[in-house]
Enzyme design. Structure first.
Site, PDB file in Angstrom:
ATOM      1  N   ASP A   1       4.452  -8.529  -2.660  1.00 35.74           N
ATOM      2  CA  ASP A   1       5.299 -10.190  -1.804  1.00 35.74           C
ATOM      3  C   ASP A   1       4.834 -10.677  -1.049  1.00 35.74           C
ATOM      4  O   ASP A   1       5.046 -12.033  -0.166  1.00 35.74           O
ATOM      5  CB  ASP A   1       6.781  -9.317  -1.400  1.00 35.74           C
ATOM      6  CG  ASP A   1       6.615  -9.171  -0.095  1.00 35.74           C
ATOM      7  OD1 ASP A   1       5.701  -8.875  -0.117  1.00 35.74           O
ATOM      8  OD2 ASP A   1       7.560  -9.352   0.790  1.00 35.74           O
ATOM      9  N   GLU A   2       3.794 -10.721  -1.029  1.00 36.35           N
ATOM     10  CA  GLU A   2       2.613 -11.473  -0.195  1.00 36.35           C
ATOM     11  C   GLU A   2       1.212 -11.643  -0.308  1.00 36.35           C
ATOM     12  O   GLU A   2       0.297 -10.855  -0.964  1.00 36.35           O
ATOM     13  CB  GLU A   2       2.716 -10.335   1.094  1.00 36.35           C
ATOM     14  CG  GLU A   2       2.146 -11.754   3.143  1.00 36.35           C
ATOM     15  CD  GLU A   2       2.800 -10.263   3.806  1.00 36.35           C
ATOM     16  OE1 GLU A   2       2.705 -11.397   5.223  1.00 36.35           O
ATOM     17  OE2 GLU A   2       2.799  -9.569   3.592  1.00 36.35           O
TER      18      GLU A   2
END
Lengths: 388, 385
Positions: A95-96
């Site tokens: 998620d990054e």
């Protein structure tokens, strides 16, 4: 992404909105927290904390078992949004990611407006909230994205950098962990400003090789580029069991599942590896590894399992708390391949059986991609007699 | 035992025999040299249990036996001491548990152990042996030995296959990716056909003991060993008289038991593409381009066009390079990639110019002709698409 796993669960069950939610294993099964919603964080619940402790801190915590398939799917959708704006996407986790949008302004507008567009598109397409930081370097962009979390959007312009960095504690510098931060504090450096006030030579004298690097980051200088596909060095999977497992048959069944999973991931990434390492942790937390290097690289579950199983035989027969398998010595499947003279008879050649398996694996992968991980799997990984 | 010996002769003998003596062995007796002084000769014997050597310096040629006997002498110390002595004559004397080496005013005393502890080493049996010119034997070894496997776990390829059949002695070595094959005429009418895999260690020892390239060596294959006997001779000073043998060396190597790969099927007979290039020029250009390859991507691509060869290589870490050279090539443009080390290994041994390369396509082996009755087959590197 903000509280990624927890946010996905809340999105899918709106009745959870506003409540302290955490994704993780249960306390009875010795689980840990994988993600906590912001409501849960106000109670002090953090990821990587044992569930037992989290529930003690927050008695009303709504605990949800993880659905990794779902998180991976969402992650892919988010990464696809990034890809619309630049090919230079460096994912840090599910998620990054870092994005380098230099040179895309003519197409999509300034970096600020690209950031805004990405934030909106993610919300519209996934219903999830992202925090975005826009800055001239990786270190500053990461810092910016954390500054207004959750639902953050922060732009750092070059001229703001010194004033912005100066009051921050030294621990905010990328790569400075707790221990180094303590060491710096002992030397009298509390804030990034304290460091920036010193010359490079002074810092190098006091801190050694660390000095030059700290000197640059404290001034916001970070030469690291956004590198889309950092070459992976290894790929593996491990699991802490709900209860210690003594049965070798059961351990082998788990091991086979891990090997199939790791092999599937390797195939998806276009990689194959040569060295197979087995990791085992006993009830008393003593951890051992055993590894073996093949003469040829592989990304086939049965091949990895054959080796891993052999390695498991070399692990003393005590109950295991954790078991894992890792493949390293990775190479691109498109890497040039030295052909051999004698085929099957040669230890260095890829065995013919593997070439057949490769075709089988390609077919199974297609089924799996379409119908999910549970669609096809080796019969021996079915745990219960009734499942068979 | 008491022997007087020309220092230079002794130093040389010690150096040759010491080659096989292990520095450390589970059987400490073999860390020694077995000295045996008989009426006619001083004999030095060394072994590592896989290969063994028996070096005889014959009496009258710089050796004088004052007292016969045997002694087991620490190999390293003795040969280092003799090497560092500055004198013409060395006296070796062994008594009980002491051995002294004396040269001029200098001397050393070495502790020694019972000679009975040394393992028995066979003697060369001339019956059933055949003769081959020493230089021919060495040439066959050098032409092939480099292609044998070096990495662990490929037991049968850790040696060179020697075949005696059809009026030839044939040497074949391979590591599974390249193969060197050569042969020399030999009258095999009176011998049964024979195949043996000789370990590379043994073969390099054999070629080292060949003293005179023009003189014959005797070769013998037994059930599990290969043996070779070489002599050094001096010609008589004046007219007439017989050449006098001054040294006799017998060397033995235990054969590798195992199945040598079926090599005949992998050597291409006919090929679509054939090319000839000046050997030195090709070597230089290959080495030039190979500079940009790395351990992970050890590959050079050879692209053949009309009258020209372009060599290209690239690696993510080191960049890319290309070079061109004129070659004799007719046919449709074609390319093939090889590990440059393999090709350079062959070119280093190439005995003629131009060198000739034949291959069918980029998936098939390349066959280099490096000399008369001397071929080298290299498997290409392919890229999965």
């Amino acid at each position: 992404m903000d509280a990624f796993y927890a946010s996905i669960e809340i999105r899918d069950d709106p009745s959870l909105a506003g409540r302290p939610v955490a994704v993780g294993g249960t306390a009875e099964k010795r689980g840990v927290i994988a993600a906590a919603s912001y409501a849960a964080r106000t109670f002090g619940v953090r990821s990587a904390m044992s569930t037992a402790r989290a529930q003690a801190l927050c008695p009303g915590l709504v605990l949800i078992p993880p659905h990794f398939d779902k998180y991976t799917r969402e992650s892919r959708r988010i990464m696809q949004v990034f890809q619309r704006y630049t090919p230079l996407v460096e994912p840090l986790s599910l998620d990054e990611a870092y994005l380098d949008v230099a040179g895309c302004e003519r197409l999509f507008g300034s970096a600020d407006s690209i950031g805004m567009r990405i934030k909106h598109e993610i919300l519209r397409e996934t219903g999830l909230v992202a925090s975005i930081g826009v800055a001239p370097t990786k270190f500053l962009a990461k810092l910016a994205s954390d500054m207004d979390k959750p639902d953050g959007f922060r732009v750092i312009h070059a001229e703001q950098v010194p004033a912005l960095l100066a009051p921050l504690p030294v621990g905010r510098i990328h790569g400075i962990g707790e221990r180094t931060a303590k060491r710096l504090e002992r030397l009298g450096y509390r804030t990034i400003g304290d460091l920036a006030a010193r010359s490079r030579e002074e810092l190098e004298r006091e801190l050694g090789s660390l000095g030059g690097w700290v000197h640059e980051l404290a001034r916001g200088i970070d030469p690291r580029r956004v590198t889309p596909r950092r070459p992976e060095k290894s790929h593996g999977m491990e699991r802490t069991f709900e209860r210690d497992i003594a049965s070798r048959e059961e351990l082998r069944r788990h091991l086979m599942e891990f090997c199939e999973e790791v092999a599937y991931d390797l195939r998806h990434r276009g990689l194959r590896g040569r060295t197979i390492t087995l990791k085992a942790r006993f009830a008393d937390f003593e951890t051992i590894t055993r590894s073996k290097t093949l003469d040829f690289a592989t990304h086939l579950g049965p091949r990895i399992y054959a080796v891993a199983r052999e390695l498991l035989e070399r692990v003393p027969e005590h109950p295991l708390r954790l078991l894992g398998v890792q493949v390293s010595g990775l190479e691109d499947v498109r890497a040039p391949l030295q052909q051999t003279l004698f085929g099957e008879a040669d230890a260095l050649a890829v065995p013919e059986r593997d070439q057949k398996l490769e075709r089988v694996a390609a077919g199974l992968d297609k089924l799996r991609d379409k119908y999910g991980a549970a669609a096809v799997r080796p019969a021996s990984t079915l745990a219960q007699a009734g499942e068979r | 035992m008491k022997v007087t010996c020309n220092r230079e002769r002794l130093r040389e003998a010690l150096a040759v025999v010491n080659n096989v003596v292990p520095i450390k062995s589970p059987r400490p007796a073999v860390e020694n040299l077995f000295f045996s002084a008989t009426d006619g000769a001083l004999e030095l014997v060394g072994t590592d249990m896989e290969v063994s050597i028996r070096f005889r310096i014959l009496g009258g040629s710089g050796v004088d036996i004052a007292e016969t006997g045997t002694a087991l002498v620490p190999a390293r110390v003795a040969s280092d001491f003799v090497r560092d002595l500055d004198c013409d004559v060395v006296v070796i004397e062994a008594n009980g548990d002491r051995c002294s080496i004396r040269g001029g005013d200098d001397h050393c005393e070495l502790p020694i152990i019972d000679p009975e502890e040394f393992p028995p080493i066979m003697r060369f049996e001339s019956k059933g042996a055949f003769a081959l010119q020493g230089g021919t034997f060495s040439k066959l070894v050098h032409r092939t030995i480099f292609a044998a496997a070096k990495e662990q776990g490929r037991y049968a390829m850790h040696g060179v296959l020697i075949e005696l059949a059809e009026d030839a002695i044939k040497f074949v070595a391979t590591d599974g990716r390249r193969l060197a094959i050569t042969q020399s005429p030999l009258d095999t009418r009176s011998m049964p056909p024979r195949r043996a895999i000789v370990p590379t260690k043994g073969l390099s020892l054999f070629s080292r003991v060949v003293r005179e390239p023009l003189a014959n060596v005797e070769i013998q294959f037994t059930e599990n060993q290969m043996a070779l006997k070489a002599r050094a001779v001096v010609l008589p000073d004046g007219e007439g008289g017989e050449p006098r043998v001054t040294e006799e060396i017998e060397a033995f190597a235990r054969l590798i038991e195992g199945e040598f790969p079926k090599y005949t099927t992998v050597i291409p007979n006919s090929s679509e593409n054939s090319v000839e290039a000046e050997t030195d020029l090709l070597t230089r250009k290959l080495r030039l381009v190979a500079n940009v390859t790395s351990a992970e991507t050890r590959a050079v691509k050879l692209s053949f066009g009309k009258g020209e060869l372009e060599i290209k290589a690239r690696s993510p870490a080191r960049g890319e390079a290309s070079a061109r050279l004129p070659v004799d090539f007719k046919g449709k443009p074609v390319d093939i990639a090889f590990n440059p080390d393999f090709v350079l290994d062959g070119l280093k041994n190439c005995e003629m110019t131009p060198v000739r390369l034949e291959f069918r396509d980029r998936q098939s082996p390349g066959k280099f002709k490096l000399g008369e009755d001397y071929h080298y087959v290299v498997m290409p590197i392919t890229v999965e698409t």
